[in-house]
Structure formats: structure tokens, C-alpha cells
Design a protein around this motif. Structure first.
Motif, PDB file in Angstrom:
ATOM      1  N   ALA A 185       0.836  -1.197   0.000  1.00 40.28           N
ATOM      2  CA  ALA A 185       0.000   0.000   0.000  1.00 40.28           C
ATOM      3  C   ALA A 185       0.871   1.247   0.000  1.00 40.28           C
ATOM      4  CB  ALA A 185      -0.925   0.000   1.220  1.00 40.28           C
ATOM      5  N   PHE A 186       0.385   2.269  -0.629  1.00 41.86           N
ATOM      6  CA  PHE A 186       1.037   3.576  -0.605  1.00 41.86           C
ATOM      7  C   PHE A 186       0.490   4.359   0.577  1.00 41.86           C
ATOM      8  CE2 PHE A 186       1.668   2.243  -4.950  1.00 41.86           C
ATOM      9  CZ  PHE A 186       2.925   2.726  -5.270  1.00 41.86           C
ATOM     10  N   ILE A 187       1.395   4.753   1.482  1.00 40.74           N
ATOM     11  CA  ILE A 187       0.981   5.494   2.667  1.00 40.74           C
ATOM     12  C   ILE A 187       0.847   6.965   2.269  1.00 40.74           C
ATOM     13  CG2 ILE A 187       1.503   6.032   5.058  1.00 40.74           C
ATOM     14  CD1 ILE A 187       0.988   3.065   4.471  1.00 40.74           C
ATOM     15  N   LEU A 188      -0.317   7.511   2.462  1.00 41.51           N
ATOM     16  CA  LEU A 188      -0.601   8.892   2.093  1.00 41.51           C
ATOM     17  C   LEU A 188      -0.509   9.771   3.340  1.00 41.51           C
ATOM     18  CD1 LEU A 188      -3.635   8.289  -0.287  1.00 41.51           C
ATOM     19  CD2 LEU A 188      -1.223   8.385  -0.860  1.00 41.51           C
ATOM     20  N   THR A 189       0.094  10.934   3.167  1.00 39.75           N
ATOM     21  CA  THR A 189       0.214  11.900   4.250  1.00 39.75           C
ATOM     22  C   THR A 189      -0.420  13.209   3.810  1.00 39.75           C
ATOM     23  OG1 THR A 189       2.379  12.667   3.483  1.00 39.75           O
ATOM     24  CG2 THR A 189       2.355  10.805   4.996  1.00 39.75           C
ATOM     25  N   GLU A 190      -0.315  14.177   4.705  1.00 38.57           N
ATOM     26  CA  GLU A 190      -0.853  15.488   4.368  1.00 38.57           C
ATOM     27  C   GLU A 190      -0.070  16.169   3.264  1.00 38.57           C
ATOM     28  OE1 GLU A 190      -0.903  17.685   7.936  1.00 38.57           O
ATOM     29  OE2 GLU A 190      -2.541  16.556   8.865  1.00 38.57           O
ATOM     30  N   LEU A 212       1.747  27.421  -0.539  1.00 38.53           N
ATOM     31  CA  LEU A 212       2.018  28.833  -0.796  1.00 38.53           C
ATOM     32  C   LEU A 212       1.895  29.591   0.513  1.00 38.53           C
ATOM     33  CD1 LEU A 212      -0.191  29.311  -4.015  1.00 38.53           C
ATOM     34  CD2 LEU A 212       2.230  28.736  -3.912  1.00 38.53           C
ATOM     35  N   ASN A 213       2.860  30.462   0.777  1.00 35.23           N
ATOM     36  CA  ASN A 213       2.737  31.331   1.943  1.00 35.23           C
ATOM     37  C   ASN A 213       2.061  32.628   1.544  1.00 35.23           C
ATOM     38  OD1 ASN A 213       4.706  32.904   0.682  1.00 35.23           O
ATOM     39  ND2 ASN A 213       6.388  31.943   1.840  1.00 35.23           N
ATOM     40  N   CYS A 231       0.849  31.243  -7.554  1.00 29.60           N
ATOM     41  CA  CYS A 231       1.204  30.401  -8.691  1.00 29.60           C
ATOM     42  C   CYS A 231       0.093  30.472  -9.718  1.00 29.60           C
ATOM     43  CB  CYS A 231       1.454  28.953  -8.256  1.00 29.60           C
ATOM     44  SG  CYS A 231       0.005  28.125  -7.587  1.00 29.60           S
ATOM     45  N   VAL A 232       0.426  30.109 -10.944  1.00 27.77           N
ATOM     46  CA  VAL A 232      -0.525  30.092 -12.055  1.00 27.77           C
ATOM     47  C   VAL A 232      -0.666  28.643 -12.485  1.00 27.77           C
ATOM     48  CG1 VAL A 232      -1.024  30.897 -14.374  1.00 27.77           C
ATOM     49  CG2 VAL A 232       0.164  32.406 -12.772  1.00 27.77           C
ATOM     50  N   VAL A 233      -1.893  28.102 -12.385  1.00 28.48           N
ATOM     51  CA  VAL A 233      -2.175  26.716 -12.719  1.00 28.48           C
ATOM     52  C   VAL A 233      -2.663  26.670 -14.166  1.00 28.48           C
ATOM     53  CG1 VAL A 233      -3.501  24.667 -12.114  1.00 28.48           C
ATOM     54  CG2 VAL A 233      -2.743  26.236 -10.320  1.00 28.48           C
ATOM     55  N   LEU A 234      -1.991  25.865 -14.989  1.00 28.15           N
ATOM     56  CA  LEU A 234      -2.384  25.681 -16.382  1.00 28.15           C
ATOM     57  C   LEU A 234      -3.339  24.504 -16.484  1.00 28.15           C
ATOM     58  CD1 LEU A 234       1.105  26.076 -18.125  1.00 28.15           C
ATOM     59  CD2 LEU A 234      -0.632  27.835 -17.743  1.00 28.15           C
ATOM     60  N   ASP A 235      -4.333  24.632 -17.374  1.00 32.21           N
ATOM     61  CA  ASP A 235      -5.350  23.587 -17.616  1.00 32.21           C
ATOM     62  C   ASP A 235      -5.979  23.139 -16.305  1.00 32.21           C
ATOM     63  OD1 ASP A 235      -4.512  23.756 -20.258  1.00 32.21           O
ATOM     64  OD2 ASP A 235      -3.091  22.096 -20.043  1.00 32.21           O
ATOM     65  N   LYS A 237      -3.548  32.229  -4.898  1.00 30.55           N
ATOM     66  CA  LYS A 237      -2.780  33.073  -3.997  1.00 30.55           C
ATOM     67  C   LYS A 237      -2.649  32.388  -2.647  1.00 30.55           C
ATOM     68  CE  LYS A 237      -4.626  37.261  -6.196  1.00 30.55           C
ATOM     69  NZ  LYS A 237      -5.341  38.540  -5.971  1.00 30.55           N
ATOM     70  N   GLY A 238      -1.532  32.669  -1.964  1.00 28.90           N
ATOM     71  CA  GLY A 238      -1.319  32.115  -0.631  1.00 28.90           C
ATOM     72  C   GLY A 238      -2.043  32.937   0.428  1.00 28.90           C
ATOM     73  N   GLU A 239      -2.217  32.444   1.636  1.00 35.97           N
ATOM     74  CA  GLU A 239      -1.720  31.177   2.138  1.00 35.97           C
ATOM     75  C   GLU A 239      -2.671  30.059   1.728  1.00 35.97           C
ATOM     76  OE1 GLU A 239      -1.440  31.651   6.316  1.00 35.97           O
ATOM     77  OE2 GLU A 239       0.237  33.044   6.254  1.00 35.97           O
ATOM     78  N   LYS A 240      -2.097  28.948   1.158  1.00 35.29           N
ATOM     79  CA  LYS A 240      -2.933  27.854   0.705  1.00 35.29           C
ATOM     80  C   LYS A 240      -2.047  26.653   0.409  1.00 35.29           C
ATOM     81  CE  LYS A 240      -6.753  26.845  -2.430  1.00 35.29           C
ATOM     82  NZ  LYS A 240      -7.590  27.347  -3.546  1.00 35.29           N
ATOM     83  N   SER A 241      -2.611  25.462   0.613  1.00 37.29           N
ATOM     84  CA  SER A 241      -1.934  24.206   0.270  1.00 37.29           C
ATOM     85  C   SER A 241      -2.907  23.368  -0.541  1.00 37.29           C
ATOM     86  CB  SER A 241      -1.507  23.438   1.531  1.00 37.29           C
ATOM     87  OG  SER A 241      -0.551  24.196   2.256  1.00 37.29           O
TER      88      SER A 241
END
Length: 851
Positions: free
Chosen positions: A218-223, A276-277, A282-286, A303-307
Motif C-alpha cells: 500500500a502507498f501510505i498517504l500523508t498530508e 504557498l505562503n 502560482c498560475v495553474v495551467l489547464d 494566492k497564498g496562504e494555501k496548500s
């Protein structure tokens, strides 16, 4: 050989094969017995042990004998045991049995296969048969014998392999594939080639038609990590939607903490979280839309703050970028990519069209929307009052220089690079005064000039620089000390002067024209009237006579002659050649300076040589001419001139030597006279001094004789007194010294005797102790030896000699005997007493009493 022996003893549990040669039939004879062989019989081999199959073992017999239902042996018409040719028989634990003729032990004694737990044997039927439980099997059937248990082999069954159970841990699964149509452990029908996962924790034993493809972790997923998956086939997730083939999606920790990929899921990769702080964007394409599908060609600003995690198909344009934080001296030049409406710095709504450029200034924070492109970041350029930059308007193309104050480019301006010729670039870094003697054109390593900065040149003192404006078609002359800053269309006038000796054109390159006073040296060839060719090296002192530096016409004359050094040297050389050509060599040799100066400067109205030569074209003034050397060009002339010069020098030298010699003789005579007079004076003085010396010596003699007598009498009296006192004192000291020596010697002897007595006492004590210790040891030794031997043994030893002698004499028949060597005297009285058997009496003192 065994077949030749008539009597064969067969031990228990052994057998032999006997061949009847009459009917060619073999039979078995088992022990224990003694077998008598007939003449028509032959024993095929020596007695052999029977086959003994212990418990939990088996063996395989090839071509076994046939038996009936009561396990009785079947014989054929000839009386020989009937065999099942080509057949096999598995025999388990039983009594020892012989091998009949034709039987072979194909597989020896082999332990039975014990199948442990979580293990199974993969069995395959070779023949149709029915087992003991009544189950029928057809050839080719396959099944598992699962442990724990002991497998009893059959001739109709083949063991294909041993299958081990696969242990499934937490967050793990095994991937199975069906080799044939079958049902899995959970009772689900599986078709050939179908794959599925088993996730139940524990040991899993695959079915007979199941094969383990792989163990899937299994792949262990984290935050901070997510899983990017792609569907390789259309399927429905467990408690999830239907996934189409080629569809991609992301599994995060909110979906599950550990994800085991399905058989129809392909792991594309691990997706790291994008964080992002407050000062990043950042600019997300597609980007993925609300329907879960990517919006191709679109962009989204986050725009930050965001994850967040990037969805499949999304990517970042230029990665994570910092928010533009602008100070008061910074600005951004923006360009519209699409139509948009925004507010300007005054808060008014402004509509921007694609391609529009504008500028925003700080202080502020700015995040560009997707419709806007940041062309460049502009900063205010700090400029000193002597610094400048070149700025070009990108709309009109006009270039201007900004000098003396800080300046920030607008959206329609850019820095312009001013190109200079390579020679000018090299001359800008040279000092016109310090480096004027350097003639090499090799450029040393230097920093690259910022071509957008205004070109500056420091004009040294008493120098001038000409700057030409190609747009205005005008030239200006700048006198030093001054700082020249070139405009966009201005260039320096490069001066090319003659140099070296003799002068060559285009040797010296310079931007700056030195006004002097200075000098230049040249070598010229001349010819006298009597055709004597000479080479002269001359040095000219020159300067520029500028009366009014503010007059443009007067200043322009300085640069009217491109090579003033070459022109001046040529003009002066022509004048000198003309003047020298009319005089003889001898006259020129005697009056060269006057001839050359008169030729160069000329004469005034008073027939005197002028003080200077002036060139009115550029106000150049020659103030003096220095003749450094004159050498004939012709070698013979040079030798004759050298000889005449040497002769003149020799004559002058001889004259000076004669004069010096006469003067030296005169001075020598004067010195001799003064010396004689001084001798006479010194002798008179010496006689007077001698007279005084004799008088003083007589007086000293009288005083010495009187004083000597008195001193001698006083010395003798003092000496006698001192001798008497010394003798008394010496006697006292000798008496004291003798007393001290005697006392010391007495003490030394006393101490020595005491130490000797003490040493002797201690030594005697030690010897006594040693003797006592040795005596005690001897006593103890003797006592221990006595105790070890025993009283009876000692008595026996003491009596053994006499008794032996008595017995020996008794055996010989002798009552007594005396043996001697003939040289030792014998006391016949005591010997006779002994012979008679009378023992001598012993006195108390231990001596024999003689009667």
C-alpha cells in the motif's frame, strides 16, 4: 562364483533367485534355510536382504507381481509368478518382502511427505481412478492436498509442486491470476486470465488454478503526499464511481490513509503538496473544473496562504512565484494579454485591450491576474550629478541622455546601449599623462563597460578634447581640467600623432591633446656643402599658445592639423637641411648650434636669432632646439672626425699635464724651505726643554735619596713588629688546631670501635640464629625420617648386617674370621675379645676400659 556352490545358506530376511535350467523358470527362495542346489539349477545371485519398509515410509515397485483379492500370488501355466508389466505399485510399511523375478525397485525407501499447515501439494491425475472416499478422478484433473497431513502417494497421481501460503501483512495485498476458469476462495467465478486482489490479513493459500502475480504494498498517504492513478481498464471502484479506461485521478489522505492500487489501476507517480505562503502565488495551467475535467487552455491564479495538490493534467507556469513587493523606487511594466477592466492608481475604472502596456509604481504588493503579463521590473536608477544613462523611446525611437538625477524608466522607454569604436574603448581607460609613453596596443584585462551608462572622460589639466555631434554637425572643444559626458550622438575625435625616432606617422593614438610645454625628439640626416653626410638627433620644446579658450575659432585651430608633431618635425628638418647644405663640414662642426638655431628660428629686424618658431595654423610654438648628438653617416668621415677629436683631446691633455707638473714642482720647493726652517726651530726648543729636564732630574735625585732612607727605617720597624705579632698569633692558632684535631680523632676512633662492636654482635647473633635454625631443621628432618621409616624398620636395618654375617659363617661352618689387607695393624687383644664373643665394657665417658 555363487552359482557353482552346491550348498547355499540363506540368512533370515534374505532371498535368492534360483533358475531351473530345464524349464527356464526362476523362483524365489527365502531364509532362514540351507538350500542345496540341484545340478539343473543355477543361483542367479548371492543372498540379498529383503525390502524392509519402516513405518511412515514407502517404496515403488516396477512390474509388480499379480495377486488375487486375498493377496495370494498368481502364477501362470508354467508356474512362474505373473507380473503386471509396465505397471507400478506403491508399497507402504509391511513385513519384509522379497523381489520376485522381473520386479524392480524403481524408488527406494522414501519417507512419506508431511504437508505442514499453510502448505499444499499440487496434484495431477495421470490415470482415471476412484479413491478410497469414492471420489472419481479423470486423467488430467488437478487438485490440492492441503496440510496439515501426511500424503500417501498413489501410482495414478503425480505431485506437480509444493505450494506455500503467502502471508498478507497490514497495508498489503496479493495479486492473483486465474489459469483456468474456477472459483476463488470466496466462491466467486473467475475466468481464465482474470486478475484480482486479496487484502485479507493472514496466510493465503492459492487455489489449484490460481497463481500469485505479485505482492502489492500500500502507498501510505500523508498530508504532504498524494497518489496519482490512471485506469488501465474500465471498472467500478469499491464503494466508488466507475472509472473509464485512461482516466486519471488523485487519491489524498482525505480519501484513505493507505491505498492499495487495484489491478486495473496504474500508479503514475507521487504528487507532492504545493504550499504557498502569504507572499507567494502560482498560475495553474489547464485547471480542473467543477465537473472534474481539465479546462484545456485556461489558467487560474492561486494566492497564498494555501496548500493543495495538483490534479492530473494540471501544471504550474513558472513554478511558485513570489508576490511582487514594490518599494517607492520600483515599478512593474505590464502588458495586457486579454481584455480586462481594472482600477488605476486613482481608483478609476480603466479598460485594457490586448497589447496595451502600462506601469504601476510602489509602494504596493501586486499579484498579476491571468490576463496580464509582467514584462519587466523597473527600478529607479540612482545617478550622481556626473553620472548619466541613455534612454530610448520605443515608440518614437528618440534617444536622450538623463544626467544628474535618479530616473525610473516608463513603460515606453528602455535603456539604450551606446557603441564606441574599439580604439576609443581602449583609450578611455588610459591616463593621457601617465600612459603617454606606452606605445603597445595590447589591452590589459579590464571590466566591461556598461554601455547604457553615459560615456564620461576626465580631461586632465592643460589639455583639450574635441567632441563632434553627428546630429547637429557641430564640434566642441573642452579644456581641462573638466569632465566630458557624451550625448547620444556625440563621439570623441581621435588624434593620430607621429612617434618614435625618427618620426613615423600614426604611432600615438589619443583622445586628449596635451597643450604643453613638452618636448619631442627627432633624428634627421643632413649633408654639408663638402658632401659630408651627418645624422643629427634634435629635441624640440613646444607648447600651444591659446590666447582665449572661450573663443570657438581659436579652440578649433588646435585640431585643424591632424598630426602636428609630424608636420612640425618635417618643417624644421627641411629648414635645417637647407641651412647646412651651404656650409662646410668644418664650419658646421665648430658652429653647429648657431647654424641650426638660426635655421630653425630665423633672424629678426635687429639681425638677432628669434626666440621661438610659431605655426599659425594651430598656434604651435617651438621655443628651443637641443642638439643631442651629431654623427657622420659615412664610416670614413666618422673615423676621421673621431681621430681629430682624439688628437685635440690629447694635445689639451698634454698641455694640462705640463702646467700641472710645473705647479707641483713650485709647490714642492716652497714646502722644502718651510720644512728646513721648522727643523731649526724645533731643535732650539728641544735644547731648552732638555736643560729644564736635567735640573728637574737633579732635584728629584736629592729628594729620592732622603725619602728612601727614612722610608726604609720605618718599614723595618713596622716589619719587625708585624712579624712578632704574627708569630704569637700563629702559635695560638696552631695550639687550637692541634686540640681540635686530637678531639676529632678521638671521637672518630670511639665511633669506629662502637660500630665494629655492634657489627660483631649482630653478626654473631645472626650466626647463632642460623646454627639454631639449621639444627632445628636437622632435628626435624631426622625426626621425620625416623617417623617415616619406623622403629621396627630401623631395628631391622641395624640387625640385618650382623645376622647376615652370622648366617653366612654358619653356612660356611666357620665360627669366626678376620679379614685384613695386610698393611693395617690389628689390636689382637680387642680383636680376640671380639672373636671370642666377649664385648668390651664401656666407661661412662664413652671410652673402652682395658684390663
Amino acid at each position: 562364483m555363487m552359482s557353482d556352490e552346491a550348498i547355499i545358506r540363506i540368512p533370515p530376511f534374505h532371498f535368492i533367485h534360483v533358475l531351473d535350467q530345464n524349464n527356464n523358470i526362476s523362483r524365489v527362495e527365502t531364509g532362514p534355510k540351507t538350500y542345496i542346489r540341484q545340478d539343473n539349477e543355477r543361483v542367479l545371485f548371492a543372498p540379498v536382504k529383503m525390502v524392509l519398509v519402516p513405518p511412515r515410509h514407502y517404496c515403488i515397485i516396477e512390474n509388480p507381481v499379480a495377486r488375487d483379492e486375498q493377496q495370494r500370488l498368481l502364477l501362470d501355466e508354467a508356474g512362474q509368478a505373473r507380473l503386471r508389466h509396465g505397471d507400478l505399485e506403491v508399497r507402504l510399511a509391511q513385513d519384509p518382502f522379497p523381489l520376485y523375478p522381473g520386479e524392480e525397485l524403481k524408488q527406494g525407501i522414501t519417507p512419506l511427505k508431511v504437508v505442514i499447515a499453510n502448505t499444499a501439494l499440487h496434484l495431477k491425475a495421470l490415470l482415471d481412478f476412484e479413491d478410497d472416499a469414492g471420489d472419481k478422478f479423470v486423467a488430467g484433473d488437478e487438485w490440492l492436498f492441503e496440510g496439515p497431513g501426511t500424503y500417501i502417494p498413489r501410482k495414478e497421481v503425480e505431485v506437480v509442486e509444493t505450494i506455500q501460503a503467502t502471508v498478507i501483512h497490514h497495508n498489503q495485498a496479493i495479486r492473483l491470476r486465474a489459469r483456468k476458469e474456477c472459483k476463488d476462495r470466496e466462491g466467486r467465478d473467475r475466468v481464465t486470465g482474470e486478475e484480482w486482489l486479496v487484502k485479507k490479513v493472514g496466510a493465503y493459500l492459492p487455489g489449484v488454478f490460481e497463481e500469485v502475480v505479485d505482492i502489492v504494498d500500500a502507498f501510505i498517504l500523508t498530508e504532504k503526499k498524494a497518489l496519482h492513478l490512471r485506469a488501465t481498464k474500465t471498472f467500478r471502484e469499491e464503494k466508488g464511481p466507475v472509472r473509464r479506461i485512461g482516466e486519471e485521478w488523485v487519491v489524498t489522505m482525505q480519501d484513505t490513509e493507505a491505498h492499495i492500487p487495484n489491478v486495473y489501476e496504474e500508479v503514475v507517480g507521487i504528487v507532492d503538496i504545493t504550499t504557498l505562503n502569504s507572499r507567494q502565488y502560482c498560475v495553474v495551467l489547464d485547471p480542473v473544473g467543477p465537473d472534474g475535467k481539465p479546462q484545456l487552455g485556461q489558467k487560474k491564479v492561486v494566492k497564498g496562504e494555501k496548500s493543495f495538490f495538483l490534479q492530473p493534467g494540471e501544471s504550474l507556469e513558472n513554478g511558485i512565484q513570489d508576490v511582487y513587493v514594490l518599494s517607492e523606487e520600483e515599478g512593474l511594466v505590464l502588458k495586457a494579454l486579454e481584455c480586462l477592466e481594472e482600477k488605476d492608481e486613482d481608483g478609476n475604472d480603466v479598460e485594457r485591450k490586448p497589447g496595451d502596456r502600462w506601469m504601476i509604481r510602489g509602494p504596493m504588493e501586486y499579484v498579476p491576474p491571468v490576463e496580464v503579463e509582467v514584462v519587466l521590473t523597473s527600478e529607479a536608477i540612482p545617478l550622481d550629478e556626473n553620472d548619466g544613462i541613455y534612454v530610448r523611446d520605443i515608440k518614437t525611437g528618440k534617444v536622450r541622455a538623463v544626467i544628474g538625477h535618479s530616473y525610473m524608466l516608463t513603460q515606453d522607454e528602455e535603456l539604450w546601449e551606446k557603441e564606441l569604436p574599439p580604439k576609443v574603448e581602449a583609450l578611455l581607460d588610459k591616463d593621457a599623462l601617465a600612459d603617454r609613453s606606452e606605445r603597445s596596443h595590447s589591452q590589459q584585462e579590464k571590466g566591461i563597460r556598461d554601455k547604457t551608462r553615459a560615456v564620461c572622460y576626465r580631461v586632465p589639466h592643460n589639455a583639450a578634447v574635441q567632441v563632434y555631434d553627428y546630429r547637429e554637425k557641430k564640434a566642441r572643444v573642452v579644456f581641462g581640467p573638466e569632465l566630458v559626458i557624451l550625448g547620444p550622438d556625440e563621439q570623441f575625435t581621435v588624434i593620430s600623432l607621429s612617434g618614435e625616432k625618427p618620426k613615423r606617422s600614426n604611432v600615438i593614438k589619443s583622445i586628449c591633446l596635451l597643450l604643453g610645454p613638452d618636448f619631442c625628439t627627432d633624428i634627421i640626416n643632413i649633408e654639408t656643402a663638402d658632401h659630408a653626410r651627418l645624422q643629427i638627433q634634435l629635441s624640440y620644446n613646444w607648447h600651444f599658445d591659446v590666447k582665449d579658450k572661450n573663443d570657438p575659432l581659436e579652440a578649433a585651430k588646435l585640431f585643424s592639423v591632424p598630426d602636428f608633431v609630424g608636420d612640425a618635425c618635417k618643417a624644421i628638418a627641411s629648414r635645417i637641411r637647407g641651412a647646412v647644405a651651404s656650409v662646410q663640414f668644418d664650419d658646421f662642426h665648430k658652429n653647429s648650434s648657431r647654424i641650426i638655431c638660426s635655421a630653425v628660428f630665423g633672424f629678426d629686424e635687429a639681425a638677432k636669432i628669434r626666440s621661438s618658431l610659431r605655426f599659425p595654423q594651430n598656434n604651435l610654438v617651438i621655443t628651443s632646439v637641443d642638439i643631442q648628438s651629431v654623427e657622420p653617416v659615412d664610416q670614413r668621415t666618422r673615423d676621421a672626425l673621431q681621430k681629430s677629436v682624439q688628437l685635440a683631446i690629447e694635445i689639451t691633455t698634454n698641455s694640462q699635464e705640463a702646467t700641472a707638473r710645473h705647479e707641483a714642482q713650485r709647490l714642492e720647493q716652497e714646502a722644502r724651505g718651510r720644512l728646513e726652517r721648522q727643523k731649526i726651530t724645533d731643535q732650539a726648543e728641544a735644547e731648552r726643554a732638555r736643560k729644564e729636564l736635567l735640573e728637574l732630574e737633579a732635584l728629584c735625585t736629592v729628594v729620592e735619596s732622603t725619602g728612601a732612607a727614612k722610608a726604609e727605617a720605618q718599614a723595618k720597624a713596622a716589619a719587625a713588629s708585624i712579624e712578632g705579632e704574627g708569630a704569637v698569633q700563629q702559635a695560638k692558632l696552631k695550639a687550637e688546631a692541634l686540640e681540635i684535631e686530637t678531639t676529632a680523632e678521638l671521637e672518630r676512633l670511639k665511633k669506629a670501635r662502637e660500630l665494629e662492636l655492634q657489627y660483631s654482635t649482630q653478626q654473631n647473633n645472626l650466626e647463632v640464629e642460623k646454627a639454631q635454625a639449621l639444627a632445628a631443621i636437622e632435628v626435624k628432618k631426622f625426626q621425620q625420617m625416623t617417623e617415616a621409616i619406623g622403629p621396627q624398620t630401623i631395628r631391622d636395618i641395624a640387625l640385618a648386617g650382623p645376622e647376615l654375617q652370622v648366617k653366612l659363617l654358619q653356612g660356611l661352618g666357620l665360627h669366626s674370621t678376620l679379614i685384613t689387607d695386610g698393611s693395617t695393624p690389628i689390636n689382637l687383644f680387642s680383636a680376640a675379645s671380639g672373636l671370642l664373643g666377649i664385648l668390651p665394657k664401656t666407661l661412662p665417658g664413652g671410652q673402652d676400659k682395658q684390663e
